[in-house]
Motif scaffolding. Structure first.
Motif, mmCIF file in Angstrom:
data_model
loop_
_atom_site.group_PDB
_atom_site.id
_atom_site.type_symbol
_atom_site.label_atom_id
_atom_site.label_comp_id
_atom_site.label_asym_id
_atom_site.label_seq_id
_atom_site.Cartn_x
_atom_site.Cartn_y
_atom_site.Cartn_z
ATOM 1 N N ALA A 313 0.829 -1.205 0.000
ATOM 2 C CA ALA A 313 0.000 0.000 0.000
ATOM 3 C C ALA A 313 0.867 1.261 0.000
ATOM 4 O O ALA A 313 0.516 2.260 -0.650
ATOM 5 C CB ALA A 313 -0.921 -0.008 1.218
ATOM 6 N N ALA A 314 1.989 1.229 0.711
ATOM 7 C CA ALA A 314 2.885 2.387 0.735
ATOM 8 C C ALA A 314 3.474 2.648 -0.649
ATOM 9 O O ALA A 314 3.587 3.798 -1.090
ATOM 10 C CB ALA A 314 3.999 2.166 1.751
ATOM 11 N N CYS A 315 3.862 1.574 -1.359
ATOM 12 C CA CYS A 315 4.390 1.736 -2.716
ATOM 13 C C CYS A 315 3.312 2.246 -3.660
ATOM 14 O O CYS A 315 3.590 3.080 -4.538
ATOM 15 C CB CYS A 315 4.954 0.410 -3.225
ATOM 16 N N LEU A 316 2.074 1.773 -3.487
ATOM 17 C CA LEU A 316 0.981 2.256 -4.319
ATOM 18 C C LEU A 316 0.738 3.741 -4.071
ATOM 19 O O LEU A 316 0.522 4.519 -5.018
ATOM 20 C CB LEU A 316 -0.282 1.453 -4.036
ATOM 21 N N ALA A 317 0.781 4.153 -2.804
ATOM 22 C CA ALA A 317 0.604 5.570 -2.491
ATOM 23 C C ALA A 317 1.726 6.413 -3.099
ATOM 24 O O ALA A 317 1.477 7.501 -3.634
ATOM 25 C CB ALA A 317 0.565 5.764 -0.976
ATOM 26 N N ALA A 318 2.959 5.908 -3.041
ATOM 27 C CA ALA A 318 4.073 6.632 -3.650
ATOM 28 C C ALA A 318 3.895 6.742 -5.154
ATOM 29 O O ALA A 318 4.200 7.785 -5.756
ATOM 30 C CB ALA A 318 5.391 5.926 -3.329
ATOM 31 N N PHE A 319 3.397 5.680 -5.772
ATOM 32 C CA PHE A 319 3.128 5.715 -7.213
ATOM 33 C C PHE A 319 2.129 6.812 -7.551
ATOM 34 O O PHE A 319 2.290 7.550 -8.528
ATOM 35 C CB PHE A 319 2.606 4.362 -7.674
ATOM 36 N N VAL A 320 1.089 6.945 -6.735
ATOM 37 C CA VAL A 320 0.061 7.957 -6.991
ATOM 38 C C VAL A 320 0.610 9.364 -6.775
ATOM 39 O O VAL A 320 0.333 10.289 -7.552
ATOM 40 C CB VAL A 320 -1.160 7.708 -6.084
ATOM 41 N N ILE A 321 1.435 9.526 -5.749
ATOM 42 C CA ILE A 321 1.879 10.862 -5.347
ATOM 43 C C ILE A 321 3.047 11.372 -6.180
ATOM 44 O O ILE A 321 3.091 12.547 -6.560
ATOM 45 C CB ILE A 321 2.259 10.855 -3.853
ATOM 46 N N LEU A 322 3.998 10.501 -6.506
ATOM 47 C CA LEU A 322 5.219 10.963 -7.164
ATOM 48 C C LEU A 322 4.954 11.407 -8.597
ATOM 49 O O LEU A 322 4.072 10.874 -9.275
ATOM 50 C CB LEU A 322 6.264 9.842 -7.162
ATOM 51 N N PRO A 323 5.746 12.372 -9.088
ATOM 52 C CA PRO A 323 5.614 12.802 -10.487
ATOM 53 C C PRO A 323 6.391 11.872 -11.412
ATOM 54 O O PRO A 323 7.101 10.964 -10.970
ATOM 55 C CB PRO A 323 6.245 14.196 -10.473
ATOM 56 N N ARG A 324 6.272 12.128 -12.689
ATOM 57 C CA ARG A 324 7.026 11.341 -13.671
ATOM 58 C C ARG A 324 8.488 11.757 -13.710
ATOM 59 O O ARG A 324 9.370 10.928 -13.936
ATOM 60 C CB ARG A 324 6.398 11.500 -15.059
ATOM 61 N N LEU A 325 8.768 13.044 -13.507
ATOM 62 C CA LEU A 325 10.135 13.567 -13.549
ATOM 63 C C LEU A 325 10.479 14.151 -12.197
ATOM 64 O O LEU A 325 9.728 14.961 -11.652
ATOM 65 C CB LEU A 325 10.268 14.650 -14.636
ATOM 66 N N LEU A 326 11.609 13.753 -11.647
ATOM 67 C CA LEU A 326 12.007 14.233 -10.325
ATOM 68 C C LEU A 326 13.513 14.245 -10.216
ATOM 69 O O LEU A 326 14.173 13.221 -10.453
ATOM 70 C CB LEU A 326 11.406 13.341 -9.229
ATOM 71 N N MET A 327 14.093 15.419 -9.879
ATOM 72 C CA MET A 327 15.535 15.535 -9.626
ATOM 73 C C MET A 327 16.365 14.984 -10.782
ATOM 74 O O MET A 327 17.371 14.310 -10.590
ATOM 75 C CB MET A 327 15.898 14.823 -8.323
ATOM 76 N N GLY A 329 15.576 12.622 -12.771
ATOM 77 C CA GLY A 329 15.227 11.245 -13.084
ATOM 78 C C GLY A 329 13.903 11.180 -13.825
ATOM 79 O O GLY A 329 12.971 11.929 -13.540
ATOM 80 N N ALA A 330 13.826 10.268 -14.788
ATOM 81 C CA ALA A 330 12.609 10.096 -15.574
ATOM 82 C C ALA A 330 11.882 8.826 -15.157
ATOM 83 O O ALA A 330 12.474 7.903 -14.606
ATOM 84 C CB ALA A 330 12.953 10.039 -17.067
ATOM 85 N N TYR A 331 10.587 8.781 -15.421
ATOM 86 C CA TYR A 331 9.747 7.608 -15.134
ATOM 87 C C TYR A 331 9.828 7.220 -13.657
ATOM 88 O O TYR A 331 9.863 6.038 -13.310
ATOM 89 C CB TYR A 331 10.164 6.430 -16.012
ATOM 90 N N VAL A 332 9.822 8.226 -12.790
ATOM 91 C CA VAL A 332 9.981 7.964 -11.360
ATOM 92 C C VAL A 332 8.796 7.164 -10.823
ATOM 93 O O VAL A 332 8.972 6.163 -10.123
ATOM 94 C CB VAL A 332 10.143 9.292 -10.597
ATOM 95 N N ASP A 333 7.573 7.607 -11.153
ATOM 96 C CA ASP A 333 6.406 6.885 -10.647
ATOM 97 C C ASP A 333 6.266 5.514 -11.295
ATOM 98 O O ASP A 333 5.891 4.538 -10.650
ATOM 99 C CB ASP A 333 5.134 7.714 -10.838
#
Length: 522
Positions: A313-327, A329-333
């Protein structure tokens, strides 16, 4: 997902069904390597580009050609898993064999980690956990995110050990060991380290709540228990470059975060869990997993283990919250979506004695055989396709400077031809310069000395998209007309017919009908 709880979390049951026998579990681990057994090199999208970088790191000192084009400065960054493993293996078995063995180890370690975590959480390996095995070949692995997927595989193994020592009350030993393990995960790839921190915290919180702790006490204890995992923050704080925005990832520039809560893209990532070659089959393969999760949620006889369900559930929540591009990095979610599904499947606790459970085990093994069989066939075909393209390398002189231009479709077709970084193999075999390498501060240790090649220095200048979606990469006709002739000796076009590069000073030296190598006439 985790509203139903298995009452026997962490209780070891000495009885074993046939699917829990060691030879069956060992066969599943071995089967995880089968799709990679036939291809001489794993046909993963980004892998040839990574191979080029690893070869440069190993051979730069002894190759005047590479030294003319590249510089490599070793430093401690959180994106070095395969960069360290492949050169170490290459000293024993040779470079390309080392690459194959190291890549094969990733799905094997992933399956070991998942089955081990299932055993530690349930006290046995439920048959539903078998369904997670083919997800070792989920899209992030197929994409060639090898440092990340190695770190993820190690994170699953670490989660199993974390749960075991937590159940046994060995908190001092766990704190000391995981202070070191956290650094290993971080060096391999910091997204894997971050994902493990999320999973470990969720598992610890579940354990505290199952023990009767209130939410306040459980949260406080979890924070204290997870404190050793924060060791890499010391390095991150000491590196000014990291604070300026350099971070691990692949294939995208930029320092901030973008593409938040893009629902269509996130839906595509979920549909792409099995994305490989045959879209209808890959989508259909999701149906058994979704149905099983539905049954586990709805049936009073089924449940979920807290110790794995809460990390899922924590990984699913991170998938929902995180953007595609971060710092940078691409395809983060996208990277986290398969982990959420794998953990959710492992968390399912079916009724042990029911006939339906034995049927589930048989169907799960059939599913694994079908999915791994299709992946094996797909990889064999992809390998043949790649070998047809890289036959051009035999016609490239050692030490040449090659402008690579590779046709790409708009919108990333479901069946990716996986040729974006094939020129990296020319670096491996001919010590050439080509413009497909990633050069992003804080993510790779490679830099380009061949500045006369600008603007065709690095990724994504090798990519050529149709005019309607050409916001990145190069324009084919403009590149052929305007590339610096003094910087390149050859032009390699992939996905364009011979003669597409219309310039008076280009001569065809090799073609297979869809890809062509030209020599630049001085």
């Amino acid at each position: 997902m985790v509203g139903t709880i298995n009452a026997n979390d962490g209780v070891i049951d000495s009885s074993a069904h046939w699917w829990e026998r060691r030879w069956v579990l060992a066969a599943l681990v071995v089967a995880a390597a089968v799709p990679l057994a036939w291809p001489s090199l794993p046909p993963l999208s980004d892998l040839p580009g990574h191979m080029g970088r690893w070869h440069i790191a190993m051979a730069l000192r002894d190759s005047p050609d590479l030294a003319r084009y590249y510089a490599f400065h070793w430093a401690l960054i959180p994106n070095l898993g395969m960069d360290l493993l492949v050169p170490a293996l290459a000293r024993v078995v040779g470079f390309e064999a080392a690459t194959k063995l190291a890549v094969m180890a990733i799905p094997v370690l992933t399956v070991i980690g998942l089955l081990w975590a299932a055993r530690e959480a349930h006290g046995r390996v439920p048959p539903t956990a078998i369904l997670a095995v083919p997800l070792a070949y989920a899209w992030p692995f197929q994409f060639g995110f090898v440092n990340f997927t190695l770190s993820q595989a190690l994170a699953f193994c670490a989660l199993a050990l974390w749960i075991r020592w937590g159940r046994e009350g060995r908190f001092a030993v766990r704190a000391v060991a995981f202070f070191a393990i956290a650094f290993v995960l971080w060096v391999s790839h910091s997204f894997g380290w971050g994902m493990f921190g999320l999973m470990a915290a969720a598992a610890e919180l579940a354990r505290m709540r199952a023990a009767g702790r209130g939410w306040g006490a459980a949260l406080g204890t979890t924070m204290l228990q997870c404190l050793p995992l924060a060791g890499p923050v010391i390095i991150m704080a000491a590196q000014a470059g990291y604070a300026a925005g350099a971070g691990p990832g692949a294939g995208a520039g930029g320092l901030g975060a973008s593409d938040w809560f893009n629902v269509p893209i996130k839906a595509l990532w979920l549909l792409s869990l099995f994305r490989d070659r045959w879209q209808a089959f890959d989508l259909l393969s999701l149906v058994p997993l979704v149905l099983l999760l539905y049954v586990a949620v709805r049936s009073p006889d089924w449940g979920f283990s807290r110790l794995i369900g809460w990390p899922a559930a924590a990984c699913l929540a991170a998938f929902v919250i995180l953007p595609r591009l971060l710092m940078g990095g691409a395809y983060v979610d996208m990277r986290i979506a398969p982990a959420a599904m794998m953990l959710a499947l492992v968390a399912i606790a079916p009724p042990i004695a029911a006939r339906a459970t034995r049927t589930t085990a048989l169907l799960a093994l059939l599913f694994v055989a079908v999915r791994l069989g299709s992946t094996t066939l797909s990889f064999a075909e992809r390998s043949a396709e790649q070998q047809r393209e890289i036959a051009a390398i035999a016609a490239i002189p050692r030490g040449a400077a090659v402008l690579s231009l590779i046709a790409r479709p708009c919108g990333n077709a479901w069946t990716d031809l996986r040729r974006d970084h094939l020129p990296g193999l020319a670096i491996v075999r001919r010590d050439v310069f080509t413009n497909d390498q990633w050069v992003i501060a804080g993510q790779q240790l490679l830099s380009i000395r061949h500045q006369v090649a600008a603007p065709y220095l690095a990724d994504p200048s090798q990519s050529v998209y149709p005019a309607q979606c050409s916001d990145i990469g190069s324009n084919f006709n403009a590149a052929i007309a305007g590339f610096p002739r003094a910087a390149f000796t050859h032009v390699w076009t992939i996905g364009f017919p011979p003669g597409a590069a219309q310039a008076a000073d280009l001569r065809v030296v090799w073609t297979n009908g869809s890809s062509t190598l030209y020599r630049v006439v001085r």
